[in-house]
Design an enzyme around this catalytic site. Structure first.
Site, PDB file in Angstrom:
ATOM      1  N   HIS A  12       4.225  -0.210  -0.877  1.00  0.00           N
ATOM      2  CA  HIS A  12       3.039  -0.522  -1.282  1.00  0.00           C
ATOM      3  C   HIS A  12       3.367  -2.349  -0.527  1.00  0.00           C
ATOM      4  O   HIS A  12       4.147  -2.297  -1.331  1.00  0.00           O
ATOM      5  CB  HIS A  12       2.965  -0.280  -2.708  1.00  0.00           C
ATOM      6  CG  HIS A  12       2.646   0.603  -3.298  1.00  0.00           C
ATOM      7  ND1 HIS A  12       3.338   1.021  -4.729  1.00  0.00           N
ATOM      8  CD2 HIS A  12       1.574   0.897  -3.321  1.00  0.00           C
ATOM      9  CE1 HIS A  12       2.838   2.378  -4.450  1.00  0.00           C
ATOM     10  NE2 HIS A  12       1.526   2.512  -3.566  1.00  0.00           N
ATOM     11  N   GLU A  15       4.776  -5.059  -2.830  1.00  0.00           N
ATOM     12  CA  GLU A  15       6.196  -4.988  -3.802  1.00  0.00           C
ATOM     13  C   GLU A  15       6.499  -5.163  -3.260  1.00  0.00           C
ATOM     14  O   GLU A  15       7.400  -4.691  -1.602  1.00  0.00           O
ATOM     15  CB  GLU A  15       6.292  -3.459  -4.090  1.00  0.00           C
ATOM     16  CG  GLU A  15       4.597  -3.196  -4.845  1.00  0.00           C
ATOM     17  CD  GLU A  15       4.431  -2.003  -5.986  1.00  0.00           C
ATOM     18  OE1 GLU A  15       5.862  -1.507  -4.979  1.00  0.00           O
ATOM     19  OE2 GLU A  15       3.903  -1.536  -6.361  1.00  0.00           O
ATOM     20  N   ARG A  54      -1.173  -3.733  -1.838  1.00  0.00           N
ATOM     21  CA  ARG A  54      -1.399  -2.814  -2.162  1.00  0.00           C
ATOM     22  C   ARG A  54      -1.026  -1.093  -1.381  1.00  0.00           C
ATOM     23  O   ARG A  54       0.162  -0.599  -0.604  1.00  0.00           O
ATOM     24  CB  ARG A  54      -1.451  -1.959  -3.343  1.00  0.00           C
ATOM     25  CG  ARG A  54      -0.715  -0.933  -4.126  1.00  0.00           C
ATOM     26  CD  ARG A  54      -1.425  -0.988  -5.543  1.00  0.00           C
ATOM     27  NE  ARG A  54      -0.986   1.092  -6.120  1.00  0.00           N
ATOM     28  CZ  ARG A  54       0.731   0.846  -6.313  1.00  0.00           C
ATOM     29  NH1 ARG A  54       0.925  -0.210  -6.805  1.00  0.00           N
ATOM     30  NH2 ARG A  54       0.669   2.395  -7.355  1.00  0.00           N
ATOM     31  N   ASN A  61       1.453   6.196  -1.520  1.00  0.00           N
ATOM     32  CA  ASN A  61       2.294   6.709  -2.118  1.00  0.00           C
ATOM     33  C   ASN A  61       1.848   8.319  -2.979  1.00  0.00           C
ATOM     34  O   ASN A  61       2.385   8.912  -3.807  1.00  0.00           O
ATOM     35  CB  ASN A  61       3.123   6.118  -3.185  1.00  0.00           C
ATOM     36  CG  ASN A  61       4.161   6.260  -3.559  1.00  0.00           C
ATOM     37  OD1 ASN A  61       5.197   7.428  -2.846  1.00  0.00           O
ATOM     38  ND2 ASN A  61       4.777   6.254  -4.814  1.00  0.00           N
ATOM     39  N   ARG A  62       0.905   8.432  -2.576  1.00  0.00           N
ATOM     40  CA  ARG A  62       0.045   9.582  -2.931  1.00  0.00           C
ATOM     41  C   ARG A  62      -0.543  10.360  -2.529  1.00  0.00           C
ATOM     42  O   ARG A  62      -1.328  11.186  -1.867  1.00  0.00           O
ATOM     43  CB  ARG A  62      -1.593   9.223  -3.696  1.00  0.00           C
ATOM     44  CG  ARG A  62      -1.076   8.023  -5.013  1.00  0.00           C
ATOM     45  CD  ARG A  62      -0.523   8.651  -6.041  1.00  0.00           C
ATOM     46  NE  ARG A  62      -0.049   7.326  -7.002  1.00  0.00           N
ATOM     47  CZ  ARG A  62       0.431   6.692  -7.456  1.00  0.00           C
ATOM     48  NH1 ARG A  62       1.464   7.198  -6.829  1.00  0.00           N
ATOM     49  NH2 ARG A  62       0.960   6.512  -8.788  1.00  0.00           N
ATOM     50  N   HIS A 103      10.302  -0.006  -5.403  1.00  0.00           N
ATOM     51  CA  HIS A 103       9.106  -0.706  -5.279  1.00  0.00           C
ATOM     52  C   HIS A 103       9.090  -1.797  -7.069  1.00  0.00           C
ATOM     53  O   HIS A 103       9.937  -1.812  -7.495  1.00  0.00           O
ATOM     54  CB  HIS A 103       8.319   0.810  -6.311  1.00  0.00           C
ATOM     55  CG  HIS A 103       7.510   1.725  -4.951  1.00  0.00           C
ATOM     56  ND1 HIS A 103       5.953   1.753  -5.191  1.00  0.00           N
ATOM     57  CD2 HIS A 103       7.913   2.697  -5.026  1.00  0.00           C
ATOM     58  CE1 HIS A 103       6.189   2.718  -4.232  1.00  0.00           C
ATOM     59  NE2 HIS A 103       7.109   3.865  -3.826  1.00  0.00           N
ATOM     60  N   GLU A 163      12.148   1.473  -8.901  1.00  0.00           N
ATOM     61  CA  GLU A 163      10.945   0.800  -9.341  1.00  0.00           C
ATOM     62  C   GLU A 163      11.350  -0.777 -10.383  1.00  0.00           C
ATOM     63  O   GLU A 163      12.183  -0.494 -12.034  1.00  0.00           O
ATOM     64  CB  GLU A 163      10.475   1.875 -10.509  1.00  0.00           C
ATOM     65  CG  GLU A 163       8.756   1.159 -11.811  1.00  0.00           C
ATOM     66  CD  GLU A 163       7.626   1.216 -10.423  1.00  0.00           C
ATOM     67  OE1 GLU A 163       7.350   0.354  -9.591  1.00  0.00           O
ATOM     68  OE2 GLU A 163       7.244   2.034  -9.811  1.00  0.00           O
ATOM     69  N   TYR A 275      -2.653  -0.419 -11.749  1.00  0.00           N
ATOM     70  CA  TYR A 275      -3.021   0.368 -12.763  1.00  0.00           C
ATOM     71  C   TYR A 275      -4.046  -0.155 -13.081  1.00  0.00           C
ATOM     72  O   TYR A 275      -5.018   0.108 -13.890  1.00  0.00           O
ATOM     73  CB  TYR A 275      -2.401   1.106 -13.824  1.00  0.00           C
ATOM     74  CG  TYR A 275      -1.162   2.093 -12.906  1.00  0.00           C
ATOM     75  CD1 TYR A 275      -0.996   2.307 -11.675  1.00  0.00           C
ATOM     76  CD2 TYR A 275       0.053   1.996 -13.736  1.00  0.00           C
ATOM     77  CE1 TYR A 275      -0.027   2.927 -10.830  1.00  0.00           C
ATOM     78  CE2 TYR A 275       0.985   2.574 -13.546  1.00  0.00           C
ATOM     79  CZ  TYR A 275       1.084   3.294 -11.581  1.00  0.00           C
ATOM     80  OH  TYR A 275       2.310   3.309 -11.064  1.00  0.00           O
TER      81      TYR A 275
END
Lengths: 290, 290
Positions: A12, A15, A54, A61-62, A103, A163, A275
């Site tokens: 991302h 980050e 991001r 990351n998807r 992350h 994370e 989110y």
């Protein structure tokens, strides 16, 4: 045996712990400290990193499901995923023994180690990290088989996410970067221990408290889809603290309060900035031991 | 006399205190509490708010120079500035007695009241706000005449910014929203006091500690323009604390540390997310009394 290790930063682009680690003296410190491992470093999403966002089109990351990796890429991040998969994967036949993806979260989650399975290696790892870094939180996301996740770290035989938060998007905090570095040192030290002792380490290490992801909770919305509440101040920043029936959860804009009416749980990713567009207020977890 | 008041939220689309205030019970509370004032509420940048980003093309809060307002708009925000100026200005001949623009910062600045001049009204206001909200910080940005600033709040006869943090971009924190609301209540209460007593209030209120903006300090860059250091952990979050010669300022990625070698000063906007692309590490200020 763990030999080939891939450490990824900037999956991302806003980050900074991972990218800072890749550009700093931390990287050479890791290399010199763990000479027994073959460590590669990779930048996940250079285009997003350059813009300090991001992602540019879709969340990198998807993009690592087997289906996505086998389908013609429709955006920059899908293409980048295929490049990474080609260079350091492939997910279908992994070459890296472990992939560590760094992350940050804006939530008050502390230094969290996310593991995708609770086999002997990951139980040992969790125990080792918790024992050497008491502030660490272990979060197990094993609701499905590791390879079914679309995360970058699933291109290795094993995959982890470090994370660390709270850290604002696009901002580099020295203490947060230091925590990410420290957690990676413990992960790599455990890999060497695993190489030396294998599953025998399990009994040598203290059982570790951990959390297992349960579900996500969304913000309350109006009939027209507008958010009508914010995280209650008594819940804000209480990541991984026990939430029980009757505890306040949402402060509504009209002055009302929603309280928790479910089973006792451990909220995390509370009010996570990334989110917000998904209307996710927080995730819940159960308390477990590993 | 202060009669017409404009309160603006969402000038930056990812700063939620203003937009939340405009959509919540806070708004009706303000209206019912200050019936003696004519209060308008406006949403600054609805397009950016919808996307939960600071701006879509250019920073709206830099579009309100007299020149920009008189020039054909080249982007959405320039056009939006002209709309706002037409509806609630015009800057060249203001109709609003005071414009209050609500902002958030990711820095640990607390509830900060930014005033653009230190005349009797603003001195009285600063004293009143500080007296009734001791956690408030007063910041004077009077390095040039108020109308020479390109800020939205300069379209009124008087203009203020309420700048509350720390809050992550795009995230709504209940405590931060509450602080913005409280500060606005005190500002409006002072407006009524000013209407009743005028400059006589000055002597009734205690002299307030405040800060005056000095300059900005940039991150150290390499010859090729790459950032080579982060804010030192001992400076991070120490907004408006005294920084003296010898105190650490930057932790370099190679392990070196830069210390402060200037006059004693008060850093603020430390590591502000919105200023990362400008390479601004923090602003400095002098300690003053109002």
């Amino acid at each position: 045996m763990i030999n080939k290790v891939l450490i990824v930063g900037g999956t991302h682009g806003n980050e900074t712990s991972g990218t800072t680690l890749l550009h700093s003296a931390y990287k050479s410190a890791i290399n010199s400290q763990f000479g027994g491992l073959t460590i590669n470093f990779a930048m996940g999403n250079p285009r997003a990193c350059k813009q300090n966002i991001r992602y540019t089109e879709e969340d990198l990351n998807r993009q690592f499901s087997l289906t996505s990796l086998a389908t013609e890429a429709q955006c920059y991040e899908a293409l980048r995923a295929q490049e990474i998969n080609q260079q350091y994967g492939p997910k279908a036949a992994p070459t890296q023994d472990i992939v560590i993806d760094i992350h940050n979260t804006t939530s008050n989650m502390g230094p969290t180690l996310i593991v995708l399975q609770a086999d002997e290696f990951h139980i040992g790892l969790s125990r080792y990290v918790k024992q050497h870094m008491p502030s660490a939180v272990i979060l197990v996301e094993d609701e499905k088989p590791p390879q079914d996740h679309p995360y970058l770290c699933t291109i290795g035989k094993r995959g982890l996410m470090v994370e660390v938060g709270p850290q604002e998007q696009g901002v580099c905090r020295a203490t947060i970067t230091q925590q990410a570095f420290e957690m990676i040192q413990h992960i790599l030290a455990f890999c060497e221990l695993w190489n030396n002792k294998g599953r025998a380490v399990l009994t040598e290490l203290t059982v570790a408290p951990a959390f297992r992801l349960d579900k996500v909770v969304e913000y309350p919305l109006s009939d027209s889809g507008e958010r009508v509440a914010m995280i209650h101040p008594e819940l804000q920043d209480r990541d991984f603290h026990l939430l029980q029936a009757g505890d306040p959860v949402f402060a509504h804009f009209d002055g009302n309060v929603t309280t928790w009416d479910g089973e006792p749980t451990y909220p995390h990713f509370i009010n996570e900035a990334a989110y917000q567009h998904l209307q996710i207020a927080f995730a819940t977890a159960d308390s477990i031991s590993l």
